[in-house]
Motif scaffolding. Structure first.
Motif, mmCIF file in Angstrom:
data_model
loop_
_atom_site.group_PDB
_atom_site.id
_atom_site.type_symbol
_atom_site.label_atom_id
_atom_site.label_comp_id
_atom_site.label_asym_id
_atom_site.label_seq_id
_atom_site.Cartn_x
_atom_site.Cartn_y
_atom_site.Cartn_z
ATOM 1 N N GLY A 37 -159.562 -106.033 22.277
ATOM 2 C CA GLY A 37 -160.745 -106.283 21.460
ATOM 3 C C GLY A 37 -161.153 -105.106 20.594
ATOM 4 N N PRO A 38 -162.342 -105.174 20.014
ATOM 5 C CA PRO A 38 -162.829 -104.089 19.170
ATOM 6 C C PRO A 38 -162.909 -102.780 19.947
ATOM 7 C CG PRO A 38 -164.202 -106.043 18.916
ATOM 8 C CD PRO A 38 -163.287 -106.297 20.080
ATOM 9 N N VAL A 39 -162.675 -101.672 19.258
ATOM 10 C CA VAL A 39 -162.628 -100.349 19.875
ATOM 11 C C VAL A 39 -163.834 -99.534 19.415
ATOM 12 C CG1 VAL A 39 -161.285 -98.214 20.038
ATOM 13 C CG2 VAL A 39 -160.112 -100.418 19.968
ATOM 14 N N SER A 40 -164.455 -98.826 20.339
ATOM 15 C CA SER A 40 -165.595 -97.971 20.015
ATOM 16 C C SER A 40 -165.174 -96.841 19.078
ATOM 17 C CB SER A 40 -166.173 -97.377 21.292
ATOM 18 O OG SER A 40 -167.142 -96.398 20.980
ATOM 19 N N LEU A 41 -165.988 -96.603 18.048
ATOM 20 C CA LEU A 41 -165.714 -95.493 17.134
ATOM 21 C C LEU A 41 -165.730 -94.153 17.858
ATOM 22 C CD1 LEU A 41 -167.830 -96.645 14.067
ATOM 23 C CD2 LEU A 41 -165.336 -96.503 14.197
ATOM 24 N N GLY A 42 -166.388 -94.093 19.011
ATOM 25 C CA GLY A 42 -166.436 -92.862 19.802
ATOM 26 C C GLY A 42 -165.088 -92.448 20.362
ATOM 27 N N LEU A 43 -164.110 -93.337 20.366
ATOM 28 C CA LEU A 43 -162.779 -93.009 20.879
ATOM 29 C C LEU A 43 -161.873 -92.388 19.815
ATOM 30 C CD1 LEU A 43 -162.049 -96.113 23.138
ATOM 31 C CD2 LEU A 43 -162.831 -93.836 23.826
ATOM 32 N N VAL A 44 -162.317 -92.381 18.557
ATOM 33 C CA VAL A 44 -161.504 -91.829 17.463
ATOM 34 C C VAL A 44 -161.497 -90.314 17.542
ATOM 35 C CG1 VAL A 44 -161.270 -91.597 14.964
ATOM 36 C CG2 VAL A 44 -161.958 -93.775 15.945
ATOM 37 N N HIS A 45 -160.280 -89.744 17.390
ATOM 38 C CA HIS A 45 -160.126 -88.294 17.338
ATOM 39 C C HIS A 45 -159.890 -87.826 15.911
ATOM 40 C CE1 HIS A 45 -159.950 -86.910 21.532
ATOM 41 N NE2 HIS A 45 -159.542 -88.127 21.776
ATOM 42 N N ALA A 46 -159.089 -88.585 15.168
ATOM 43 C CA ALA A 46 -158.697 -88.124 13.835
ATOM 44 C C ALA A 46 -158.074 -89.267 13.043
ATOM 45 C CB ALA A 46 -157.682 -86.986 13.969
ATOM 46 N N LYS A 47 -157.897 -89.023 11.762
ATOM 47 C CA LYS A 47 -157.161 -89.924 10.891
ATOM 48 C C LYS A 47 -155.732 -89.386 10.805
ATOM 49 C CE LYS A 47 -156.893 -91.366 6.090
ATOM 50 N NZ LYS A 47 -157.531 -91.279 4.761
ATOM 51 N N ALA A 48 -154.760 -90.243 11.098
ATOM 52 C CA ALA A 48 -153.356 -89.824 11.015
ATOM 53 C C ALA A 48 -152.939 -89.772 9.549
ATOM 54 C CB ALA A 48 -152.471 -90.798 11.781
ATOM 55 N N SER A 49 -152.277 -88.693 9.150
ATOM 56 C CA SER A 49 -151.890 -88.548 7.741
ATOM 57 C C SER A 49 -150.394 -88.352 7.528
ATOM 58 C CB SER A 49 -152.647 -87.381 7.098
ATOM 59 O OG SER A 49 -152.302 -86.156 7.725
ATOM 60 N N HIS A 50 -149.677 -87.861 8.554
ATOM 61 C CA HIS A 50 -148.249 -87.567 8.403
ATOM 62 C C HIS A 50 -147.484 -87.898 9.680
ATOM 63 C CE1 HIS A 50 -149.933 -85.077 5.211
ATOM 64 N NE2 HIS A 50 -148.731 -85.074 4.667
ATOM 65 N N ILE A 51 -146.211 -88.220 9.514
ATOM 66 C CA ILE A 51 -145.270 -88.308 10.636
ATOM 67 C C ILE A 51 -144.530 -86.977 10.642
ATOM 68 C CG2 ILE A 51 -143.199 -89.431 11.546
ATOM 69 C CD1 ILE A 51 -144.141 -92.001 10.089
ATOM 70 N N ILE A 52 -144.538 -86.282 11.781
ATOM 71 C CA ILE A 52 -143.863 -84.981 11.840
ATOM 72 C C ILE A 52 -142.726 -84.946 12.858
ATOM 73 C CG2 ILE A 52 -145.849 -83.709 10.974
ATOM 74 C CD1 ILE A 52 -146.417 -82.874 13.897
ATOM 75 N N TRP A 53 -142.620 -86.007 13.670
ATOM 76 C CA TRP A 53 -141.532 -86.033 14.652
ATOM 77 C C TRP A 53 -140.958 -87.422 14.741
ATOM 78 C CZ3 TRP A 53 -139.194 -81.934 16.403
ATOM 79 C CH2 TRP A 53 -138.226 -82.106 17.396
ATOM 80 N N PRO A 54 -139.711 -87.584 14.764
ATOM 81 C CA PRO A 54 -138.675 -86.564 14.639
ATOM 82 C C PRO A 54 -138.591 -86.037 13.207
ATOM 83 C CG PRO A 54 -137.668 -88.744 14.733
ATOM 84 C CD PRO A 54 -139.145 -88.936 14.904
ATOM 85 N N PRO A 55 -138.011 -84.848 13.045
ATOM 86 C CA PRO A 55 -137.964 -84.213 11.722
ATOM 87 C C PRO A 55 -137.344 -85.075 10.621
ATOM 88 C CG PRO A 55 -137.375 -82.620 13.402
ATOM 89 C CD PRO A 55 -137.480 -83.956 14.092
ATOM 90 N N ASN A 56 -136.399 -85.935 10.971
ATOM 91 C CA ASN A 56 -135.777 -86.764 9.926
ATOM 92 C C ASN A 56 -136.723 -87.846 9.399
ATOM 93 O OD1 ASN A 56 -135.659 -88.354 12.243
ATOM 94 N ND2 ASN A 56 -133.699 -89.277 11.703
ATOM 95 N N ARG A 57 -137.897 -87.999 10.013
ATOM 96 C CA ARG A 57 -138.888 -88.979 9.552
ATOM 97 C C ARG A 57 -140.113 -88.319 8.925
ATOM 98 N NH1 ARG A 57 -141.074 -92.879 13.405
ATOM 99 N NH2 ARG A 57 -141.758 -93.864 11.494
ATOM 100 N N TRP A 58 -140.080 -86.997 8.661
ATOM 101 C CA TRP A 58 -141.223 -86.318 8.067
ATOM 102 C C TRP A 58 -141.654 -87.045 6.812
ATOM 103 C CZ3 TRP A 58 -140.012 -80.363 8.095
ATOM 104 C CH2 TRP A 58 -140.058 -79.908 9.409
ATOM 105 N N GLN A 59 -142.915 -87.437 6.780
ATOM 106 C CA GLN A 59 -143.437 -88.109 5.595
ATOM 107 C C GLN A 59 -144.949 -88.256 5.708
ATOM 108 O OE1 GLN A 59 -142.651 -92.467 5.455
ATOM 109 N NE2 GLN A 59 -141.541 -92.101 7.360
ATOM 110 N N ARG A 60 -145.570 -88.469 4.563
ATOM 111 C CA ARG A 60 -146.993 -88.796 4.528
ATOM 112 C C ARG A 60 -147.111 -90.272 4.893
ATOM 113 N NH1 ARG A 60 -151.836 -87.684 2.899
ATOM 114 N NH2 ARG A 60 -151.810 -85.867 1.599
#
Length: 113
Positions: A65-88
């Motif tokens: 169901g719906p998730v509390s905004l209090g559980l949010v840590h951050a907005k994901a902006s990039h993939i950094i692992w594995p290195p061959n998938r590095w991208q925004r």
């Protein structure tokens, strides 16, 4: 506020686990669910609706169901692992997952099944 981004948050099912999911709808939006107990949900104040990219194989709002905004840590902006998938991470909401009704009153057309 647009909701076409990915969030990094604590899992509502297991607070020790952190998850990254696509934000589909924000508080006040009306969403057509994919397997949740109710076919349509108005996202309550202080909550948002998240989904994984692999429907049926993802533990997401369609499961809990719906998730509390209090559980949010951050907005994901990039993939950094594995290195061959590095991208925004591109901010794209799948066309068939847009909210049916937004806070500002705009109505999205629902396609017939």
């Amino acid at each position: 506020m647009r909701c076409d981004f990915s969030s990094f948050c604590r899992s509502p099912k297991n607070p020790q686990q952190k998850i990254i999911k696509r934000v589909i709808a924000l508080e006040g939006d009306l969403i057509r669910t994919m397997g949740y107990k109710n076919r349509y949900v108005k996202v309550p104040d202080g909550h948002f609706w998240i989904e994984g990219d692999h429907h049926g194989h993802s533990l997401d709002s369609n499961s809990f169901g719906p998730v509390s905004l209090g559980l949010v840590h951050a907005k994901a902006s990039h993939i950094i692992w594995p290195p061959n998938r590095w991208q925004r991470i591109t901010a794209q909401l799948p066309s068939d997952r847009a909210p049916l009704l937004r806070l500002n009153g705009d109505v999205e057309e629902e396609e017939e099944d």
